[in-house]
Design an enzyme around this catalytic site. Structure first.
Site, PDB file in Angstrom:
ATOM      1  N   ASP A 183       5.804   4.770   0.722  1.00 54.54           N
ATOM      2  CA  ASP A 183       5.415   3.544   0.026  1.00 54.54           C
ATOM      3  C   ASP A 183       6.463   3.164  -1.027  1.00 54.54           C
ATOM      4  OD1 ASP A 183       3.248   4.667   1.383  1.00 54.54           O
ATOM      5  OD2 ASP A 183       1.781   3.904  -0.040  1.00 54.54           O
TER       6      ASP A 183
ATOM      7  N   HIS B 187       6.138   0.000  -3.150  1.00 57.33           N
ATOM      8  CA  HIS B 187       5.396  -0.591  -4.266  1.00 57.33           C
ATOM      9  C   HIS B 187       6.281  -1.230  -5.343  1.00 57.33           C
ATOM     10  CE1 HIS B 187       1.401   0.313  -2.931  1.00 57.33           C
ATOM     11  NE2 HIS B 187       1.573   1.623  -2.927  1.00 57.33           N
TER      12      HIS B 187
ATOM     13  N   ASP C 147       3.405  -0.903   2.438  1.00 53.92           N
ATOM     14  CA  ASP C 147       3.143  -0.974   1.000  1.00 53.92           C
ATOM     15  C   ASP C 147       4.439  -1.216   0.238  1.00 53.92           C
ATOM     16  OD1 ASP C 147       0.454  -0.808   1.377  1.00 53.92           O
ATOM     17  OD2 ASP C 147       0.140   1.016   0.214  1.00 53.92           O
TER      18      ASP C 147
ATOM     19  N   ASN D 167      -1.728  -1.432   3.683  1.00 52.69           N
ATOM     20  CA  ASN D 167      -2.967  -2.067   3.213  1.00 52.69           C
ATOM     21  C   ASN D 167      -2.694  -3.074   2.091  1.00 52.69           C
ATOM     22  OD1 ASN D 167      -2.464   0.538   1.809  1.00 52.69           O
ATOM     23  ND2 ASN D 167      -4.238  -0.042   0.584  1.00 52.69           N
ATOM     24  N   HIS D 168      -1.612  -2.871   1.331  1.00 50.21           N
ATOM     25  CA  HIS D 168      -1.329  -3.844   0.266  1.00 50.21           C
ATOM     26  C   HIS D 168      -0.790  -5.167   0.840  1.00 50.21           C
ATOM     27  CE1 HIS D 168      -2.140  -1.545  -3.481  1.00 50.21           C
ATOM     28  NE2 HIS D 168      -2.143  -0.564  -2.596  1.00 50.21           N
TER      29      HIS D 168
ATOM     30  N   HIS E  74       0.885   6.141   2.325  1.00 49.98           N
ATOM     31  CA  HIS E  74      -0.438   5.705   1.865  1.00 49.98           C
ATOM     32  C   HIS E  74      -1.083   6.629   0.839  1.00 49.98           C
ATOM     33  CE1 HIS E  74      -4.106   3.451   1.834  1.00 49.98           C
ATOM     34  NE2 HIS E  74      -4.819   4.343   2.492  1.00 49.98           N
TER      35      HIS E  74
HETATM   36 MN   LIG Z   1      -1.365   2.248   0.994  1.00 50.56          MN
END
Ligand SMILES: [Mn+2]
Length: 229
Positions: free
Chosen positions: A21, A23, A50, A76-77, A188
């Site tokens: 991820d 982010h 993500d 999911n983001h 995740h």
């Molecule tokens: Mn995630």
């Protein structure tokens, strides 16, 4: 409609890496790539998704997704951002608490460009290597056999959701693995060190967190890439 499962041939010219991820920490990611001598002319970087939320550089996701050497699955983001941009119900309080403030406060006229880019992302990637295919999914493969993934993703909403959201394999320490693959790489769920359960590699070592770092997994060797010196 974009493919839910995207396939990539063997990289004949350079190396292939997977990263956990991101982010919104693209500067840190670039520094990690520089340390291993990543060459965008021949190497490829596969992201477990993500790319956005939490960090300060979420808007750079569009620049990275436009690079020919960068390939991501949808996390999911990205899934939440697409829903929010479409006006579908999203718990805005929890979205902000999970790092989505940049998107909630973004000029609404700019949201569709992100939703559009995220909608083009596959939910799974398969990369050929000399030793067999390596799969990449954000959270987990929702079926036991990779050969059944394409149809499951097409037909079942629950399979698509599991691919982006589940944490069960790690929570159960389920080492049963995924058939039909040399290895599956997922993110995740943050881990202090990469965790391998069966043939499933969990590599979100929190490069986006204070004190964390990005793990760059070499898809040919399945070893963590070390600094070039
Ligand atoms: Mn995630």
């Amino acid at each position: 409609m974009p493919a839910l499962l995207a396939r990539y041939e063997r990289n004949e010219r350079g190396r292939d890496f997977a990263v956990g991820d991101i982010h919104g920490h693209f500067t840190r990611l670039q520094a990690a790539l520089d340390r291993i001598g990543f060459d965008p002319g021949v190497d490829r970087l596969f992201s477990v998704g993500d790319l956005v939320d939490r960090g300060p550089e979420c808007e750079q996701a569009l620049i990275w997704l436009a690079q020919p050497w960068f390939h991501a699955v949808r996390g999911n983001h990205e899934d939440i951002a697409m829903r929010y941009a479409k006006g579908n119900p999203v718990d805005v309080g929890s979205y902000i608490a999970n790092g989505g403030e940049w998107f909630v406060t973004l000029d609404p006229a700019r949201r569709p460009s992100f939703a559009q880019a995220f909608s083009q992302l596959p939910l799974a990637i398969e990369v050929q290597t000399d030793a067999g295919p390596v799969g990449i999914v954000h959270a987990d493969c929702p079926v036991r056999d990779w050969s059944r993934l394409g149809i499951a993703l097409r037909l079942r909403r629950a399979a698509r959701d599991r691919a982006m959201w589940t944490r069960e394999r790690l929570q159960r320490e389920d080492a049963s693995g995924v058939a039909g693959l040399r290895a599956l790489v997922v993110g995740h769920t943050p881990v202090a060190e990469p965790v391998v359960l069966g043939n499933v590699f969990h590599i979100d070592t929190g490069g986006w967190m204070p004190g964390g770092r990005f793990t760059l997994l070499d898809l040919d060797t399945l070893e963590v890439a070390t600094d070039a010196s």
